[in-house]
Design a protein around this motif. Structure first.
Motif, short mmCIF file in Angstrom:
data_model
loop_
_atom_site.label_atom_id
_atom_site.label_comp_id
_atom_site.label_asym_id
_atom_site.label_seq_id
_atom_site.Cartn_x
_atom_site.Cartn_y
_atom_site.Cartn_z
N UNK A 117 0.81 -1.22 0.00
CA UNK A 117 0.00 0.00 0.00
C UNK A 117 0.85 1.27 0.00
N UNK A 118 2.03 1.21 0.63
CA UNK A 118 2.92 2.36 0.64
C UNK A 118 3.47 2.59 -0.76
N UNK A 119 3.83 1.50 -1.45
CA UNK A 119 4.33 1.64 -2.83
C UNK A 119 3.24 2.12 -3.75
N UNK A 120 2.00 1.70 -3.51
CA UNK A 120 0.88 2.09 -4.36
C UNK A 120 0.57 3.57 -4.22
N UNK A 121 0.64 4.07 -2.99
CA UNK A 121 0.41 5.49 -2.75
C UNK A 121 -1.07 5.85 -2.78
N UNK A 122 -1.36 7.13 -2.71
CA UNK A 122 -2.73 7.62 -2.81
C UNK A 122 -3.62 7.14 -1.67
N UNK A 123 -4.85 6.74 -2.05
CA UNK A 123 -5.84 6.30 -1.06
C UNK A 123 -5.36 5.07 -0.30
N UNK A 124 -4.72 4.13 -1.02
CA UNK A 124 -4.26 2.91 -0.36
C UNK A 124 -3.25 3.23 0.75
N UNK A 125 -2.34 4.14 0.48
CA UNK A 125 -1.35 4.52 1.48
C UNK A 125 -2.01 5.22 2.66
N UNK A 126 -2.99 6.08 2.36
CA UNK A 126 -3.70 6.79 3.43
C UNK A 126 -4.44 5.82 4.33
N UNK A 127 -5.16 4.86 3.73
CA UNK A 127 -5.89 3.87 4.53
C UNK A 127 -4.93 3.00 5.33
N UNK A 128 -3.82 2.62 4.71
CA UNK A 128 -2.84 1.79 5.39
C UNK A 128 -2.23 2.53 6.58
N UNK A 129 -2.11 3.85 6.43
CA UNK A 129 -1.55 4.66 7.50
C UNK A 129 -2.44 4.72 8.73
N UNK A 130 -3.71 4.33 8.58
CA UNK A 130 -4.64 4.31 9.71
C UNK A 130 -5.26 2.92 9.91
#
Length: 223
Positions: A117-130
């Motif tokens: 999700x971090x590599x994907x970025x965007x919404x996926x990274x944001x959701x993964x961050x929480x």
């Protein structure tokens, strides 16, 4: 590249011992709860003039659902709130708090592949961050709903045995009995968090990641 460097002596248990032992203790305690709960509930049903339930019937009864998810609910609430509160709040001297100053925060990141999700970025990274808080609060919501349903069903059985009208689910959820069950567990979980946060200021447990080093001053915040 291998996900992590492993020594030849790193057995499966060594790599996963903490979760395996915790799972074994949880399962053992759950089985004990269900076995003793089955006996207790059948005693209660006998006093109400109702037939005893088989163990399989008990597993899907309101008594089993309520007693199990009433506790799970409070545990997930405790951990979810603790994760969220430690994002923005500090406790000077506690190993459970982030450092008081932002410049003191320098977490070491082990080499290895970055989560997708971090590599994907965007919404996926944001959701993964929480994602940790989201998972805990979703599990809390599910446990809360199952606790409410189980307690309502158990209450309905007891009312039926006394030849009283049953409450609608919505009315039961608003009752003092339901909230008494919830609050008596919630307060104990928040007390446990408070105890861990405060006691870790002055007390130590050698080799535990929840404790500051033995030599650390009481004023040191974080591990």
């Amino acid at each position: 590249m291998a996900e992590e460097t492993r020594r030849p002596t790193d057995s499966f248990f060594r790599r996963n011992g903490l979760s395996l032992v915790a799972a074994a203790l949880m399962i053992g305690s759950l089985v004990g709860q269900l076995l003793t709960g089955h006996a207790v509930y059948n005693e209660e049903r006998g006093e109400l003039g109702l037939a005893a339930l088989s163990f399989a019937q008990y597993l899907v009864s309101g008594h089993a659902l309520s007693s199990t998810f009433e506790n799970w609910e409070s545990e997930f609430l405790q951990m979810g709130m603790f994760v969220l509160l430690t994002v923005v709040l500090r406790q000077k001297g506690s190993s459970e708090s982030r450092p008081m100053r932002a410049e003191d925060e320098n977490p070491r990141i082990d080499p290895g592949p970055t989560p997708w999700p971090v590599r994907k970025g965007g919404l996926w990274k944001s959701l993964y961050g929480h994602s940790l808080a989201i998972a805990f609060m979703a599990l809390f919501a599910l446990s809360f709903a199952l606790h409410a349903f189980g307690s309502w069903e158990r209450d309905g059985v007891e009312r039926m045995a006394r030849h009283e009208a049953s409450l609608a689910l919505g009315d039961y959820v608003l009752s003092s009995q339901f909230w008494f069950e919830s609050f008596q567990n919630w307060q104990s979980e928040f007390l446990a968090v408070l105890s861990l946060v405060l006691l870790s200021i002055w007390l130590r447990q050698k080799d535990s990641p929840q404790s500051k080093p033995l030599e650390a001053p009481h004023s040191q915040t974080g591990e």
